[in-house]
Design an enzyme around this catalytic site. Structure first.
Site, PDB file in Angstrom:
ATOM      1  CB  CYS A   1      -0.994   0.011   1.153  1.00 29.87           C
ATOM      2  SG  CYS A   1      -0.365   0.596   2.714  1.00 29.87           S
ATOM      3  CD  GLU A   2      -0.939   5.489  -3.399  1.00 27.42           C
ATOM      4  OE1 GLU A   2      -0.357   5.150  -4.438  1.00 27.42           O
ATOM      5  OE2 GLU A   2      -1.844   6.341  -3.366  1.00 27.42           O
ATOM      6  CG  HIS A   3      -2.272   5.161   2.023  1.00 27.68           C
ATOM      7  ND1 HIS A   3      -3.180   4.242   1.540  1.00 27.68           N
ATOM      8  CD2 HIS A   3      -2.540   6.322   1.385  1.00 27.68           C
ATOM      9  CE1 HIS A   3      -3.968   4.817   0.664  1.00 27.68           C
ATOM     10  NE2 HIS A   3      -3.610   6.079   0.545  1.00 27.68           N
ATOM     11  CG  HIS A   4       0.232   2.568   6.323  1.00 27.58           C
ATOM     12  ND1 HIS A   4      -1.034   2.476   5.784  1.00 27.58           N
ATOM     13  CD2 HIS A   4       0.127   3.416   7.380  1.00 27.58           C
ATOM     14  CE1 HIS A   4      -1.867   3.226   6.479  1.00 27.58           C
ATOM     15  NE2 HIS A   4      -1.193   3.807   7.451  1.00 27.58           N
TER      16      HIS A   4
ATOM     17  CD  GLN B   1      -8.040  -4.814  -2.967  1.00 27.61           C
ATOM     18  OE1 GLN B   1      -7.582  -4.841  -1.821  1.00 27.61           O
ATOM     19  NE2 GLN B   1      -9.101  -5.515  -3.333  1.00 27.61           N
TER      20      GLN B   1
ATOM     21  CG  HIS C   1      -5.227  -3.758   2.387  1.00 28.55           C
ATOM     22  ND1 HIS C   1      -4.750  -2.733   1.600  1.00 28.55           N
ATOM     23  CD2 HIS C   1      -6.121  -4.433   1.630  1.00 28.55           C
ATOM     24  CE1 HIS C   1      -5.340  -2.776   0.411  1.00 28.55           C
ATOM     25  NE2 HIS C   1      -6.188  -3.794   0.413  1.00 28.55           N
TER      26      HIS C   1
ATOM     27  CB  CYS D   1      -1.616  -0.782   6.551  1.00 26.68           C
ATOM     28  SG  CYS D   1      -2.955  -0.615   5.365  1.00 26.68           S
TER      29      CYS D   1
HETATM   30  N1  LIG Z   1      -8.918   2.958  -0.485  1.00 26.52           N
HETATM   31  C1  LIG Z   1      -7.802   2.356  -0.065  1.00 26.52           C
HETATM   32  N2  LIG Z   1      -7.303   2.678   1.116  1.00 26.52           N
HETATM   33  C2  LIG Z   1      -6.180   2.041   1.524  1.00 26.52           C
HETATM   34  C3  LIG Z   1      -5.539   1.049   0.775  1.00 26.52           C
HETATM   35  N3  LIG Z   1      -4.493   0.617   1.476  1.00 26.52           N
HETATM   36  C4  LIG Z   1      -4.479   1.312   2.629  1.00 26.52           C
HETATM   37  N4  LIG Z   1      -5.505   2.186   2.680  1.00 26.52           N
HETATM   38  C5  LIG Z   1      -5.971   3.142   3.678  1.00 26.52           C
HETATM   39  O1  LIG Z   1      -5.300   4.360   3.580  1.00 26.52           O
HETATM   40  C6  LIG Z   1      -5.765   5.126   4.679  1.00 26.52           C
HETATM   41  C7  LIG Z   1      -4.747   6.141   5.106  1.00 26.52           C
HETATM   42  O2  LIG Z   1      -5.393   6.909   6.073  1.00 26.52           O
HETATM   43  P1  LIG Z   1      -4.689   7.933   7.072  1.00 26.52           P
HETATM   44  O3  LIG Z   1      -5.696   8.383   8.085  1.00 26.52           O
HETATM   45  O4  LIG Z   1      -3.991   8.986   6.263  1.00 26.52           O
HETATM   46  O5  LIG Z   1      -3.536   7.045   7.715  1.00 26.52           O
HETATM   47  P2  LIG Z   1      -3.492   6.381   9.160  1.00 26.52           P
HETATM   48  O6  LIG Z   1      -3.561   7.436  10.221  1.00 26.52           O
HETATM   49  O7  LIG Z   1      -2.280   5.505   9.198  1.00 26.52           O
HETATM   50  O8  LIG Z   1      -4.839   5.514   9.175  1.00 26.52           O
HETATM   51  P3  LIG Z   1      -5.196   4.179   9.943  1.00 26.52           P
HETATM   52  O9  LIG Z   1      -4.774   3.041   9.071  1.00 26.52           O
HETATM   53  O10 LIG Z   1      -6.700   4.234  10.087  1.00 26.52           O
HETATM   54  O11 LIG Z   1      -4.472   4.172  11.255  1.00 26.52           O
HETATM   55  C8  LIG Z   1      -6.146   4.101   5.750  1.00 26.52           C
HETATM   56  O12 LIG Z   1      -7.529   4.207   5.929  1.00 26.52           O
HETATM   57  C9  LIG Z   1      -5.785   2.761   5.103  1.00 26.52           C
HETATM   58  O13 LIG Z   1      -6.648   1.703   5.501  1.00 26.52           O
HETATM   59  C10 LIG Z   1      -6.115   0.742  -0.494  1.00 26.52           C
HETATM   60  O14 LIG Z   1      -5.614  -0.098  -1.249  1.00 26.52           O
HETATM   61  N5  LIG Z   1      -7.234   1.403  -0.865  1.00 26.52           N
HETATM   62 ZN   LIG Z   2      -1.672   0.933   4.223  1.00 30.82          ZN
END
Ligand SMILES: Nc1nc2c(ncn2[C@@H]2O[C@H](COP(=O)(O)OP(=O)(O)OP(=O)(O)O)[C@@H](O)[C@H]2O)c(=O)[nH]1
Ligand SMILES: [Zn+2]
Length: 215
Positions: free
Chosen positions: A104-107, A145, A173, A175
């Site tokens: 995932c690009e977020h984590h 995804q 996921h 994360c």
């Molecule tokens: N739509 C989508 N969201 C994703 C995917 N992979 C990870 N995420 C979400 O990306 C979001 C990033 O949210 P943030 O609030 O910026 O990050 P965060 O504080 O680490 O969020 P939490 O995971 O809720 O603790 C999270 O809700 C993740 O679940 C994906 O493939 N698709």
């Molecule tokens: Zn993630």
């Protein structure tokens, strides 16, 4: 797919892997730079990078990360173009249960599961192995995804020009399970369709066929 044990030297920079992959990403300077960054990461998380077990870890992580993101080096359209055959088969072709490994690009944590892909040919079929290769080309990158699902659909539609494409991806996921909301059993399903698959009858046939088990 790139052999993860084959890390080419600078001399192989121009070599193709399977005819369509350029990999200058494994050049020694890049590995050295990345390793230096991961050495810092180890220090900053409270580890001692000098202890025996960690001596080669920065370099191992560097190589692993380059492997896990090698999709950036793959050209999914070329992959499909390399094995398209004229064939008068006009029923649905499905390749299901294709393993997906992405991050995932977020984590930058893994998400993984299965992809199920179908198309209805329009005079041409594609070599079956090329469909999982297309999945890898887009999955082995930093992704969400939903985008992964759409990219696979669009690539098959635009390259093979079939009567329709169906893509369903089901992933867990990390994360969401090993950190954050910590839901261990949730599975995310995404789907994308074109052409004939936008019609309920075709979509239902596809969804039924991917839920059936071979025994
Ligand atoms: N739509 C989508 N969201 C994703 C995917 N992979 C990870 N995420 C979400 O990306 C979001 C990033 O949210 P943030 O609030 O910026 O990050 P965060 O504080 O680490 O969020 P939490 O995971 O809720 O603790 C999270 O809700 C993740 O679940 C994906 O493939 N698709
Ligand atoms: Zn993630």
């Amino acid at each position: 797919m790139i052999d993860k044990d084959h890390i080419p030297s600078r001399d192989d920079d121009d070599d193709d892997i399977d005819g369509y992959t350029k990999i200058d990403r494994y050049n020694p300077k890049l590995i050295e730079n990345l390793s230096a960054n991961y050495l810092n990461v180890l220090k900053q998380i409270g580890e001692d990078p000098e202890r025996e077990g960690l001596l080669k870890t920065p370099e191992r992580i560097a190589k692993a990360m380059l492997y896990l993101t090698h999709g950036y080096d793959l050209d999914a359209q070329n992959i499909l173009n390399s094995a398209m055959f004229k064939e008068e088969y006009s029923q649905m072709v499905i390749v299901k249960d294709i393993e997906v490994y992405s991050m995932c690009e977020h984590h930058m944590l893994p998400f993984f599961g299965k992809a199920h892909i179908a198309y209805i040919p329009n005079g041409y079929v594609v070599g079956l192995s090329k469909i999982p290769r297309v999945v890898d080309a887009f999955a082995r990158r930093l992704q969400v995804q939903e985008r992964l699902t759409n990219q696979i659909r669009d690539c098959i539609q635009e390259t093979l020009n079939p009567i329709g494409v169906g893509v369903v991806i089901e992933c867990r996921h990390l994360c969401m399970s090993m950190r954050g909301v910590q839901k261990q059993n949730s599975v995310t399903t995404t789907s994308a369709f074109t052409g004939e698959f936008l019609k309920e009858k075709t979509r239902t046939e596809f969804l039924n066929l991917i839920s059936s088990k071979l025994s």
